[in-house]
Motif scaffolding. Structure first.
Motif, PDB file in Angstrom:
ATOM      1  N   GLY A   1       4.966   0.070  -3.532  1.00 14.68           N
ATOM      2  CA  GLY A   1       4.104  -1.116  -3.608  1.00 14.68           C
ATOM      3  C   GLY A   1       2.973  -0.926  -4.613  1.00 14.68           C
ATOM      4  O   GLY A   1       2.725  -1.796  -5.455  1.00 14.68           O
TER       5      GLY A   1
ATOM      6  N   LEU B   1       0.925  -8.461   7.480  1.00 23.12           N
ATOM      7  CA  LEU B   1       2.200  -9.165   7.312  1.00 23.12           C
ATOM      8  C   LEU B   1       2.468 -10.138   8.461  1.00 23.12           C
ATOM      9  O   LEU B   1       2.920 -11.263   8.240  1.00 23.12           O
ATOM     10  CB  LEU B   1       3.334  -8.126   7.207  1.00 23.12           C
ATOM     11  CG  LEU B   1       4.751  -8.667   7.263  1.00 23.12           C
ATOM     12  CD1 LEU B   1       5.023  -9.595   6.093  1.00 23.12           C
ATOM     13  CD2 LEU B   1       5.759  -7.534   7.293  1.00 23.12           C
TER      14      LEU B   1
ATOM     15  N   ALA C   1       0.639  -5.578   4.328  1.00 16.49           N
ATOM     16  CA  ALA C   1       1.045  -4.283   4.912  1.00 16.49           C
ATOM     17  C   ALA C   1       0.833  -4.387   6.423  1.00 16.49           C
ATOM     18  O   ALA C   1       0.700  -5.491   6.962  1.00 16.49           O
ATOM     19  CB  ALA C   1       0.230  -3.154   4.297  1.00 16.49           C
TER      20      ALA C   1
ATOM     21  N   THR D   1       9.923  -1.273   4.898  1.00 18.09           N
ATOM     22  CA  THR D   1      10.932  -0.456   5.607  1.00 18.09           C
ATOM     23  C   THR D   1      12.148  -1.339   5.902  1.00 18.09           C
ATOM     24  O   THR D   1      12.076  -2.559   5.801  1.00 18.09           O
ATOM     25  CB  THR D   1      10.373   0.050   6.956  1.00 18.09           C
ATOM     26  OG1 THR D   1      10.110  -1.113   7.770  1.00 18.09           O
ATOM     27  CG2 THR D   1       9.102   0.854   6.811  1.00 18.09           C
TER      28      THR D   1
ATOM     29  N   THR E   1       0.813  -1.221   0.000  1.00 17.25           N
ATOM     30  CA  THR E   1       0.000   0.000   0.000  1.00 17.25           C
ATOM     31  C   THR E   1       0.848   1.273   0.000  1.00 17.25           C
ATOM     32  O   THR E   1       0.312   2.373   0.061  1.00 17.25           O
ATOM     33  CB  THR E   1      -0.931   0.018   1.235  1.00 17.25           C
ATOM     34  OG1 THR E   1      -0.103  -0.179   2.405  1.00 17.25           O
ATOM     35  CG2 THR E   1      -1.957  -1.081   1.167  1.00 17.25           C
TER      36      THR E   1
ATOM     37  N   ASN F   1      11.799   7.860  -9.708  1.00 16.88           N
ATOM     38  CA  ASN F   1      12.445   6.989  -8.716  1.00 16.88           C
ATOM     39  C   ASN F   1      11.511   5.882  -8.231  1.00 16.88           C
ATOM     40  O   ASN F   1      11.950   4.742  -8.016  1.00 16.88           O
ATOM     41  CB  ASN F   1      12.948   7.804  -7.523  1.00 16.88           C
ATOM     42  CG  ASN F   1      11.956   8.841  -7.071  1.00 16.88           C
ATOM     43  OD1 ASN F   1      11.582   9.731  -7.850  1.00 16.88           O
ATOM     44  ND2 ASN F   1      11.508   8.749  -5.836  1.00 16.88           N
TER      45      ASN F   1
ATOM     46  N   VAL G   1      11.227  -3.808   8.647  1.00 17.38           N
ATOM     47  CA  VAL G   1      10.413  -4.925   8.170  1.00 17.38           C
ATOM     48  C   VAL G   1      11.298  -5.928   7.432  1.00 17.38           C
ATOM     49  O   VAL G   1      11.210  -7.143   7.655  1.00 17.38           O
ATOM     50  CB  VAL G   1       9.257  -4.425   7.265  1.00 17.38           C
ATOM     51  CG1 VAL G   1       8.602  -5.574   6.522  1.00 17.38           C
ATOM     52  CG2 VAL G   1       8.217  -3.682   8.096  1.00 17.38           C
TER      53      VAL G   1
ATOM     54  N   ARG H   1      -2.428  -0.703   9.706  1.00 20.68           N
ATOM     55  CA  ARG H   1      -2.924   0.606   9.275  1.00 20.68           C
ATOM     56  C   ARG H   1      -3.726   0.525   7.969  1.00 20.68           C
ATOM     57  O   ARG H   1      -4.768   1.157   7.827  1.00 20.68           O
ATOM     58  CB  ARG H   1      -1.715   1.543   9.094  1.00 20.68           C
ATOM     59  CG  ARG H   1      -1.940   2.977   9.486  1.00 20.68           C
ATOM     60  CD  ARG H   1      -0.651   3.765   9.336  1.00 20.68           C
ATOM     61  NE  ARG H   1      -0.161   3.739   7.961  1.00 20.68           N
ATOM     62  CZ  ARG H   1      -0.584   4.538   7.010  1.00 20.68           C
ATOM     63  NH1 ARG H   1      -1.518   5.432   7.281  1.00 20.68           N
ATOM     64  NH2 ARG H   1      -0.088   4.467   5.794  1.00 20.68           N
TER      65      ARG H   1
HETATM   66  N1  LIG Z   1      10.262   5.889  -2.724  1.00 25.02           N
HETATM   67  C1  LIG Z   1      11.304   5.629  -3.491  1.00 25.02           C
HETATM   68  O1  LIG Z   1      11.702   6.384  -4.386  1.00 25.02           O
HETATM   69  C2  LIG Z   1      12.036   4.356  -3.336  1.00 25.02           C
HETATM   70  C3  LIG Z   1      12.919   3.968  -4.323  1.00 25.02           C
HETATM   71  C4  LIG Z   1      13.600   2.769  -4.173  1.00 25.02           C
HETATM   72  C5  LIG Z   1      13.391   2.012  -3.041  1.00 25.02           C
HETATM   73  N2  LIG Z   1      12.526   2.441  -2.071  1.00 25.02           N
HETATM   74  C6  LIG Z   1      12.355   1.598  -0.885  1.00 25.02           C
HETATM   75  O2  LIG Z   1      11.096   0.943  -0.998  1.00 25.02           O
HETATM   76  C7  LIG Z   1      10.525   0.775   0.309  1.00 25.02           C
HETATM   77  C8  LIG Z   1       9.146   1.411   0.347  1.00 25.02           C
HETATM   78  O3  LIG Z   1       9.231   2.793   0.077  1.00 25.02           O
HETATM   79  P1  LIG Z   1       7.907   3.683  -0.150  1.00 25.02           P
HETATM   80  O4  LIG Z   1       8.407   4.974  -0.645  1.00 25.02           O
HETATM   81  O5  LIG Z   1       6.889   2.935  -0.931  1.00 25.02           O
HETATM   82  O6  LIG Z   1       7.376   3.828   1.379  1.00 25.02           O
HETATM   83  P2  LIG Z   1       5.890   4.151   1.901  1.00 25.02           P
HETATM   84  O7  LIG Z   1       5.098   4.886   0.873  1.00 25.02           O
HETATM   85  O8  LIG Z   1       6.076   4.781   3.232  1.00 25.02           O
HETATM   86  O9  LIG Z   1       5.208   2.697   2.089  1.00 25.02           O
HETATM   87  C9  LIG Z   1       5.640   1.781   3.070  1.00 25.02           C
HETATM   88  C10 LIG Z   1       4.829   0.494   2.985  1.00 25.02           C
HETATM   89  O10 LIG Z   1       5.336  -0.411   3.971  1.00 25.02           O
HETATM   90  C11 LIG Z   1       4.271  -0.828   4.826  1.00 25.02           C
HETATM   91  N3  LIG Z   1       4.745  -1.001   6.203  1.00 25.02           N
HETATM   92  C12 LIG Z   1       5.379  -0.106   6.990  1.00 25.02           C
HETATM   93  N4  LIG Z   1       5.638  -0.637   8.218  1.00 25.02           N
HETATM   94  C13 LIG Z   1       5.128  -1.898   8.193  1.00 25.02           C
HETATM   95  C14 LIG Z   1       5.068  -2.968   9.144  1.00 25.02           C
HETATM   96  N5  LIG Z   1       5.568  -2.834  10.381  1.00 25.02           N
HETATM   97  N6  LIG Z   1       4.484  -4.125   8.763  1.00 25.02           N
HETATM   98  C15 LIG Z   1       3.956  -4.276   7.529  1.00 25.02           C
HETATM   99  N7  LIG Z   1       3.987  -3.298   6.583  1.00 25.02           N
HETATM  100  C16 LIG Z   1       4.576  -2.130   6.903  1.00 25.02           C
HETATM  101  C17 LIG Z   1       3.260   0.294   4.759  1.00 25.02           C
HETATM  102  O11 LIG Z   1       1.989  -0.196   5.117  1.00 25.02           O
HETATM  103  P3  LIG Z   1       1.053   0.632   6.128  1.00 25.02           P
HETATM  104  O12 LIG Z   1       0.764   1.930   5.445  1.00 25.02           O
HETATM  105  O13 LIG Z   1      -0.096  -0.275   6.313  1.00 25.02           O
HETATM  106  O14 LIG Z   1       1.855   0.833   7.411  1.00 25.02           O
HETATM  107  C18 LIG Z   1       3.353   0.666   3.279  1.00 25.02           C
HETATM  108  O15 LIG Z   1       2.585  -0.273   2.527  1.00 25.02           O
HETATM  109  C19 LIG Z   1      11.544   1.368   1.297  1.00 25.02           C
HETATM  110  O16 LIG Z   1      12.385   0.339   1.740  1.00 25.02           O
HETATM  111  C20 LIG Z   1      12.313   2.359   0.429  1.00 25.02           C
HETATM  112  O17 LIG Z   1      13.604   2.602   0.922  1.00 25.02           O
HETATM  113  C21 LIG Z   1      11.829   3.571  -2.206  1.00 25.02           C
END
Ligand SMILES: NC(=O)c1ccc[n+]([C@@H]2O[C@H](COP(=O)([O-])OP(=O)(O)OC[C@H]3O[C@@H](n4cnc5c(N)ncnc54)[C@H](OP(=O)(O)O)[C@@H]3O)[C@@H](O)[C@H]2O)c1
Length: 337
Positions: free
Chosen positions: A16, A58, A37, A74, A12, A316, A77, A40
């Protein structure tokens, strides 16, 4: 195996959701899809191939049901659950940086050999998005004439820091336009209408963790002790897509026209280098929401006979995380699934 049971952990989030969307449009043979997820967002659903798929928690998940698990949640996780997925026997693609030192970092088209030679890896890491953009564009030049120095300034969009950062830029912009203040939370300084020279602090030499990471990961992907890299990361108030100002110095001579022709032939790259015809690429007008890397301003260095300057932009979330992850999954499918 003809079809794959697949779990997306962090389904989410910004990355994702992009993975689900690109998978939906792909021919990747998904049998069962599990979206996971935290509490939340559990219970919400995302559409996949014309059917809603409910997001599960999860904590309760049994990884032995899937062949492949894609982690986009994260660092915490990944640290906790990637080992559980490995024990259950499934292959993992991880988008956090937790296993970047120990597991292969793969950019399909650049270092596929990581997945075609040797044993089946249990974890494959999706590299930092800037590393993906940089080496997808530079590897064809490196292969043709050698590169001994790369100097790059990365202009990060706020989507790097997830959905919270996207909301912060939107909220600050609205608040400031209404004559009210900006209340920084994700960033420690105002991000709307501003540029930050650093996010997350610097070490005793003045380098940020991300700058060092881009150098370290590049050195793992392009193994060449002669290669010198210098990286600066700044934060700009753009929602989606990064920009990079790149200067290279090559071992053998090559000029800007040859570089342009070389890049025009590459998959995953679109050259937009005619200002009158198509305009130069910007994060908003060219890259946001797209799965390619856009290259503009290819020109000879003003002060170095073997220097080339270029500008690249790419999304990105979409290209740096989602598309490269799916390309890794396709490579794994060919060899190990
Ligand atoms: N954004 C970028 O440009 C980018 C690029 C490359 C790699 N990444 C990497 O990809 C990953 C995700 O980034 P994002 O930007 O998509 O972050 P995000 O928008 O904050 O999304 C995080 C996701 O992880 C879930 N999550 C968080 N804590 C959790 C837990 N304790 N148990 C289960 N699910 C959990 C969240 O679900 P809930 O909302 O339900 O908590 C949400 O679905 C990170 O590792 C980041 O470093 C990001």
């Amino acid at each position: 195996m003809d079809t794959v049971n697949l779990a997306i952990i962090g389904a989410t989030g910004a990355v994702g959701e992009a993975i689900v969307e690109l998978l939906d449009q792909s021919t990747f043979p998904v049998q069962e899809l599990y979206l996971l997820a935290s509490e939340r967002t559990a219970g919400t659903s995302l559409m996949f191939r014309n059917k809603p798929v409910m997001v599960g928690i999860l904590e309760d998940f049994d990884f032995s049901q899937v062949h492949l698990a894609i982690f986009v949640a994260t660092d915490e996780v990944s640290s906790l659950y990637v080992p559980k997925a490995e024990v259950a026997g499934c292959l993992v693609i991880d988008n956090s940086q937790t296993f970047a030192d120990s597991a292969p970092l793969v950019i399909p088209g650049v270092n596929n050999d990581q997945l075609t030679s040797g044993n089946r890896p249990s974890v494959v890491v999706n590299p930092d998005s800037s590393v993906i953009f940089l080496w997808t564009v530079l590897k064809p030049i490196y292969d043709q004439c050698g590169i001994y120095r790369v100097n790059v300034t990365v202009c990060d969009s706020v989507s790097h820091h997830g959905k919270k950062a996207l909301h912060e830029l939107a909220a600050q912009t609205a608040s400031l336009l209404n004559g009210q203040g900006a209340a920084p939370k994700v960033y420690n300084q105002q991000i709307a209408f501003n540029v930050l020279s650093n996010v997350g602090g610097v070490d005793e030499n003045g380098h940020s963790a991300r700058e060092l990471r881009i150098v370290k990961q590049s050195e793992k992907i392009i193994v060449d002790p002669q290669l010198q890299l210098n990286v600066t990361c700044i934060q700009v108030p753009v929602f989606y897509a990064d920009s990079m100002v790149v200067t290279i110095e090559t071992s053998d001579p090559i000029d800007a026209n040859e570089v342009r022709k070389l890049l025009e032939k590459c998959n995953e790259i679109i050259v937009l280098d005619n200002q009158e015809k198509e305009g130069f690429a910007t994060p908003v007008t060219a890259a946001a929401g797209k799965s390619e890397i856009f290259v503009s301003r290819i020109r000879n260095d003003m002060g170095h006979s073997r220097g080339i300057n270029l500008w690249l932009v790419a999304d990105n979330v979409r290209k740096g995380a989602a598309r490269n992850t799916i390309m890794i999954a396709e490579e794994l499918k060919k060899s190990f699934l």
